[in-house]
Motif scaffolding. Sequence first.
Motif, PDB file in Angstrom:
ATOM      1  N   ALA A  87       0.874  -1.175   0.000  1.00  0.00           N
ATOM      2  CA  ALA A  87       0.000   0.000   0.000  1.00  0.00           C
ATOM      3  C   ALA A  87       0.908   1.221   0.000  1.00  0.00           C
ATOM      4  O   ALA A  87       1.902   1.263   0.725  1.00  0.00           O
ATOM      5  CB  ALA A  87      -0.896   0.010   1.235  1.00  0.00           C
ATOM      6  N   SER A  88       0.594   2.202  -0.819  1.00  0.00           N
ATOM      7  CA  SER A  88       1.412   3.408  -0.914  1.00  0.00           C
ATOM      8  C   SER A  88       0.607   4.624  -0.479  1.00  0.00           C
ATOM      9  O   SER A  88      -0.616   4.666  -0.626  1.00  0.00           O
ATOM     10  CB  SER A  88       1.924   3.597  -2.342  1.00  0.00           C
ATOM     11  N   PHE A  89       1.329   5.604   0.070  1.00  0.00           N
ATOM     12  CA  PHE A  89       0.725   6.841   0.571  1.00  0.00           C
ATOM     13  C   PHE A  89       1.570   8.018   0.122  1.00  0.00           C
ATOM     14  O   PHE A  89       2.793   7.996   0.253  1.00  0.00           O
ATOM     15  CB  PHE A  89       0.671   6.850   2.112  1.00  0.00           C
ATOM     16  N   ASP A  90       0.922   9.043  -0.374  1.00  0.00           N
ATOM     17  CA  ASP A  90       1.603  10.268  -0.790  1.00  0.00           C
ATOM     18  C   ASP A  90       0.833  11.441  -0.187  1.00  0.00           C
ATOM     19  O   ASP A  90      -0.394  11.498  -0.304  1.00  0.00           O
ATOM     20  CB  ASP A  90       1.614  10.365  -2.318  1.00  0.00           C
TER      21      ASP A  90
ATOM     22  N   VAL B 138       5.213  17.017  10.920  1.00  0.00           N
ATOM     23  CA  VAL B 138       3.960  16.402  10.466  1.00  0.00           C
ATOM     24  C   VAL B 138       4.257  15.038   9.826  1.00  0.00           C
ATOM     25  O   VAL B 138       3.583  14.048  10.100  1.00  0.00           O
ATOM     26  CB  VAL B 138       3.202  17.331   9.496  1.00  0.00           C
ATOM     27  N   LEU B 139       5.300  14.975   8.983  1.00  0.00           N
ATOM     28  CA  LEU B 139       5.659  13.706   8.346  1.00  0.00           C
ATOM     29  C   LEU B 139       6.078  12.659   9.378  1.00  0.00           C
ATOM     30  O   LEU B 139       5.732  11.479   9.260  1.00  0.00           O
ATOM     31  CB  LEU B 139       6.777  13.921   7.320  1.00  0.00           C
ATOM     32  N   ALA B 140       6.819  13.070  10.395  1.00  0.00           N
ATOM     33  CA  ALA B 140       7.226  12.139  11.452  1.00  0.00           C
ATOM     34  C   ALA B 140       6.002  11.607  12.194  1.00  0.00           C
ATOM     35  O   ALA B 140       5.920  10.399  12.490  1.00  0.00           O
ATOM     36  CB  ALA B 140       8.185  12.827  12.425  1.00  0.00           C
ATOM     37  N   GLN B 141       5.041  12.475  12.479  1.00  0.00           N
ATOM     38  CA  GLN B 141       3.811  12.041  13.153  1.00  0.00           C
ATOM     39  C   GLN B 141       3.019  11.074  12.272  1.00  0.00           C
ATOM     40  O   GLN B 141       2.496  10.059  12.744  1.00  0.00           O
ATOM     41  CB  GLN B 141       2.945  13.248  13.503  1.00  0.00           C
ATOM     42  N   LEU B 142       2.928  11.407  10.990  1.00  0.00           N
ATOM     43  CA  LEU B 142       2.208  10.561  10.041  1.00  0.00           C
ATOM     44  C   LEU B 142       2.842   9.174   9.991  1.00  0.00           C
ATOM     45  O   LEU B 142       2.141   8.156  10.073  1.00  0.00           O
ATOM     46  CB  LEU B 142       2.216  11.218   8.661  1.00  0.00           C
TER      47      LEU B 142
ATOM     48  N   ASP C 260       7.574  12.973   1.014  1.00  0.00           N
ATOM     49  CA  ASP C 260       6.237  12.801   1.590  1.00  0.00           C
ATOM     50  C   ASP C 260       5.608  11.475   1.169  1.00  0.00           C
ATOM     51  O   ASP C 260       4.394  11.347   1.124  1.00  0.00           O
ATOM     52  CB  ASP C 260       5.346  13.968   1.185  1.00  0.00           C
ATOM     53  N   ARG C 261       6.447  10.482   0.864  1.00  0.00           N
ATOM     54  CA  ARG C 261       5.950   9.182   0.414  1.00  0.00           C
ATOM     55  C   ARG C 261       6.240   8.089   1.438  1.00  0.00           C
ATOM     56  O   ARG C 261       7.358   7.967   1.930  1.00  0.00           O
ATOM     57  CB  ARG C 261       6.580   8.809  -0.923  1.00  0.00           C
ATOM     58  N   PHE C 262       5.195   7.303   1.705  1.00  0.00           N
ATOM     59  CA  PHE C 262       5.270   6.191   2.644  1.00  0.00           C
ATOM     60  C   PHE C 262       4.711   4.951   1.959  1.00  0.00           C
ATOM     61  O   PHE C 262       3.962   5.049   0.986  1.00  0.00           O
ATOM     62  CB  PHE C 262       4.412   6.475   3.886  1.00  0.00           C
TER      63      PHE C 262
ATOM     64  N   GLY D 144      -4.546  19.359   9.189  1.00  0.00           N
ATOM     65  CA  GLY D 144      -4.881  18.081   8.583  1.00  0.00           C
ATOM     66  C   GLY D 144      -4.084  17.916   7.304  1.00  0.00           C
ATOM     67  O   GLY D 144      -3.444  18.854   6.826  1.00  0.00           O
ATOM     68  N   VAL D 145      -4.097  16.716   6.778  1.00  0.00           N
ATOM     69  CA  VAL D 145      -3.397  16.441   5.526  1.00  0.00           C
ATOM     70  C   VAL D 145      -4.353  15.790   4.538  1.00  0.00           C
ATOM     71  O   VAL D 145      -5.405  15.272   4.915  1.00  0.00           O
ATOM     72  CB  VAL D 145      -2.172  15.520   5.721  1.00  0.00           C
ATOM     73  N   THR D 146      -3.967  15.821   3.280  1.00  0.00           N
ATOM     74  CA  THR D 146      -4.672  15.115   2.222  1.00  0.00           C
ATOM     75  C   THR D 146      -3.721  14.061   1.682  1.00  0.00           C
ATOM     76  O   THR D 146      -2.549  14.341   1.448  1.00  0.00           O
ATOM     77  CB  THR D 146      -5.098  16.081   1.102  1.00  0.00           C
TER      78      THR D 146
END
Length: 128
Positions: A7-10, A29-33, A53-55, A92-94
């Motif tokens: 599963a990918s997240f951007d 924010v990225l560390a929290q995500l 910003d990719r996980f 928040g993020v999208t």
Amino acid sequence: QTPLALASFDVIGMGQINRVHGYAAGDWVLAQLGGIITRISRAEDLPARLGGDRFCLVIDGASREDAANAGNRIASILTQVSFDAGGGQLIGVTLATGSAELEPGDTAASLIGRAFEHLQPFGLRQAS
């Protein structure tokens, strides 16, 4: 010989978050995500930040559909989260999510690439 999927997240609009709140806030924010993705993943799965910003989340024993469902489940949880941008600011993020299943002849790079090719926006709150 068991299926494997990803599963990918951007993060959509990360540049906007950085411009409005600063790069340190964006990094936080990225560390929290990433921390949330790690905490809500199964112990046998492998969450990773690929850079920027990719996980992704490697899911053992899963099909592409399973990975898509997991990605959507994680994204739906994140709709309930306000991220600390520092100084008392909550944002928040999208996200966009994607998925792919390991195929014969795949490398890690080709599997990851295919998952990110299938990104679709997932509605989360916009940065405020």
